[in-house]
Motif scaffolding. Structure first.
Motif, mmCIF file in Angstrom:
data_model
loop_
_atom_site.group_PDB
_atom_site.id
_atom_site.type_symbol
_atom_site.label_atom_id
_atom_site.label_comp_id
_atom_site.label_asym_id
_atom_site.label_seq_id
_atom_site.Cartn_x
_atom_site.Cartn_y
_atom_site.Cartn_z
ATOM 1 N N GLU A 169 0.800 -1.234 0.000
ATOM 2 C CA GLU A 169 0.000 0.000 0.000
ATOM 3 C C GLU A 169 0.832 1.283 0.000
ATOM 4 N N THR A 170 2.130 1.195 0.187
ATOM 5 C CA THR A 170 2.988 2.386 0.115
ATOM 6 C C THR A 170 3.852 2.399 -1.146
ATOM 7 N N SER A 171 3.563 1.506 -2.089
ATOM 8 C CA SER A 171 4.398 1.393 -3.280
ATOM 9 C C SER A 171 4.346 2.636 -4.166
ATOM 10 N N ASP A 172 3.322 3.467 -4.008
ATOM 11 C CA ASP A 172 3.253 4.687 -4.808
ATOM 12 C C ASP A 172 4.205 5.771 -4.310
ATOM 13 N N MET A 173 4.741 5.605 -3.125
ATOM 14 C CA MET A 173 5.655 6.597 -2.537
ATOM 15 C C MET A 173 7.122 6.257 -2.787
ATOM 16 N N ARG A 174 7.373 5.117 -3.348
ATOM 17 C CA ARG A 174 8.744 4.621 -3.479
ATOM 18 C C ARG A 174 9.135 4.512 -4.943
ATOM 19 N N VAL A 175 10.307 4.999 -5.282
ATOM 20 C CA VAL A 175 10.839 4.860 -6.632
ATOM 21 C C VAL A 175 11.724 3.623 -6.641
ATOM 22 N N GLU A 176 11.385 2.688 -7.510
ATOM 23 C CA GLU A 176 12.131 1.440 -7.600
ATOM 24 C C GLU A 176 13.418 1.649 -8.396
ATOM 25 N N PRO A 177 14.431 0.818 -8.156
ATOM 26 C CA PRO A 177 15.715 0.991 -8.854
ATOM 27 C C PRO A 177 15.599 0.998 -10.380
ATOM 28 N N HIS A 178 14.658 0.243 -10.937
ATOM 29 C CA HIS A 178 14.510 0.191 -12.395
ATOM 30 C C HIS A 178 13.771 1.406 -12.968
ATOM 31 N N GLU A 179 13.166 2.237 -12.108
ATOM 32 C CA GLU A 179 12.430 3.414 -12.566
ATOM 33 C C GLU A 179 13.373 4.607 -12.660
ATOM 34 N N SER A 180 13.439 5.202 -13.821
ATOM 35 C CA SER A 180 14.303 6.364 -13.999
ATOM 36 C C SER A 180 13.554 7.631 -13.592
ATOM 37 N N THR A 181 14.319 8.682 -13.387
ATOM 38 C CA THR A 181 13.704 9.986 -13.135
ATOM 39 C C THR A 181 12.791 10.351 -14.293
ATOM 40 N N ALA A 182 13.245 10.101 -15.515
ATOM 41 C CA ALA A 182 12.421 10.398 -16.690
ATOM 42 C C ALA A 182 11.110 9.611 -16.660
ATOM 43 N N ASP A 183 11.150 8.353 -16.213
ATOM 44 C CA ASP A 183 9.934 7.542 -16.108
ATOM 45 C C ASP A 183 8.926 8.200 -15.166
ATOM 46 N N ILE A 184 9.398 8.656 -14.016
ATOM 47 C CA ILE A 184 8.506 9.254 -13.012
ATOM 48 C C ILE A 184 7.962 10.585 -13.510
ATOM 49 N N LEU A 185 8.807 11.385 -14.136
ATOM 50 C CA LEU A 185 8.332 12.665 -14.667
ATOM 51 C C LEU A 185 7.334 12.464 -15.804
ATOM 52 N N GLU A 186 7.561 11.441 -16.632
ATOM 53 C CA GLU A 186 6.614 11.122 -17.703
ATOM 54 C C GLU A 186 5.282 10.681 -17.096
ATOM 55 N N PHE A 187 5.331 9.857 -16.064
ATOM 56 C CA PHE A 187 4.120 9.396 -15.389
ATOM 57 C C PHE A 187 3.346 10.582 -14.813
ATOM 58 N N TYR A 188 4.032 11.495 -14.149
ATOM 59 C CA TYR A 188 3.360 12.667 -13.566
ATOM 60 C C TYR A 188 2.767 13.538 -14.673
ATOM 61 N N GLY A 189 3.499 13.728 -15.758
ATOM 62 C CA GLY A 189 2.976 14.501 -16.879
ATOM 63 C C GLY A 189 1.742 13.847 -17.492
ATOM 64 N N ARG A 190 1.785 12.527 -17.659
ATOM 65 C CA ARG A 190 0.626 11.792 -18.189
ATOM 66 C C ARG A 190 -0.565 11.909 -17.244
ATOM 67 N N ALA A 191 -0.307 11.814 -15.940
ATOM 68 C CA ALA A 191 -1.381 11.915 -14.952
ATOM 69 C C ALA A 191 -2.015 13.307 -14.980
ATOM 70 N N ARG A 192 -1.180 14.330 -15.057
ATOM 71 C CA ARG A 192 -1.711 15.702 -15.134
ATOM 72 C C ARG A 192 -2.568 15.886 -16.375
ATOM 73 N N ALA A 193 -2.089 15.418 -17.515
ATOM 74 C CA ALA A 193 -2.840 15.571 -18.763
ATOM 75 C C ALA A 193 -4.168 14.810 -18.701
ATOM 76 N N ALA A 194 -4.144 13.616 -18.135
ATOM 77 C CA ALA A 194 -5.367 12.817 -18.019
ATOM 78 C C ALA A 194 -6.357 13.481 -17.059
ATOM 79 N N ALA A 195 -5.849 14.039 -15.977
ATOM 80 C CA ALA A 195 -6.708 14.756 -15.032
ATOM 81 C C ALA A 195 -7.281 16.011 -15.685
ATOM 82 N N ASP A 196 -6.449 16.735 -16.431
ATOM 83 C CA ASP A 196 -6.909 17.950 -17.104
ATOM 84 C C ASP A 196 -8.041 17.649 -18.076
#
Length: 167
Positions: free
Chosen positions: A83-110
């Protein structure tokens, strides 16, 4: 340039501007830091800057997309497993991956914000009927809360302070 909430805007535009202002502050807190600094655990629970961005992306998709019966697309965490997996960045996840995810989430919310009226109703994960107005207020509060956490974490990383780019 820092966005501001219009002094005389209509309700929906004002609520959206308040949310978007804090979203931009979240991203600004990451500027100029390297990957190690973004991932560095800064609290005993392991909270770090990039993990907060991942969490906020998930919150945007959950509250704006799931609540109103829309698809979220793939999520980079598994609440059933942890249940806390959304707060943790896994070793295989790049900074670019997380920023892309946040950008996609913002666009989908918008997209949901653009398509629905403030009084349109959805169903929260707890089964409560909630309006888009309520979700906008909730997500603005959630984003501002975590942007404040990021203010403190950023200051601990490199001494930088402030809530928005003044340039």
């Amino acid at each position: 340039m820092t966005k501001s909430v219009p002094f005389t805007g209509d309700e929906k535009d004002s609520l959206y501007a308040a949310l978007d202002r804090h979203r931009d502050a979240v991203l600004w807190k990451l500027e100029g830091l390297d990957d190690e600094q973004l991932r560095r655990p800064m609290t005993p629970s392991g909270t770090n800057l990039l993990g907060l961005v991942k969490h906020l992306g998930g919150a945007e998709l959950g509250w704006f997309r799931e609540t109103f019966g829309r698809e979220t697309g793939p999520l980079p965490f598994d609440f059933d497993r942890d249940e806390t997996s959304d707060m943790r960045v896994e070793p295989h996840e790049s900074t670019a991956d997380i920023l892309e995810f946040y950008g996609r989430a913002r666009a989908a919310a918008d997209q949901v914000i653009d398509e629905l009226g403030l009084d349109d109703l959805g169903t929260s994960y707890a089964g409560n009927a909630v309006s888009l107005r309520w979700v906008l207020i909730h997500m603005t509060t959630e984003t501002a809360r975590h942007a404040g956490h990021m203010d403190i974490l950023r200051e601990l990383v490199d001494g930088s302070t402030g809530d928005h780019n003044r340039g």
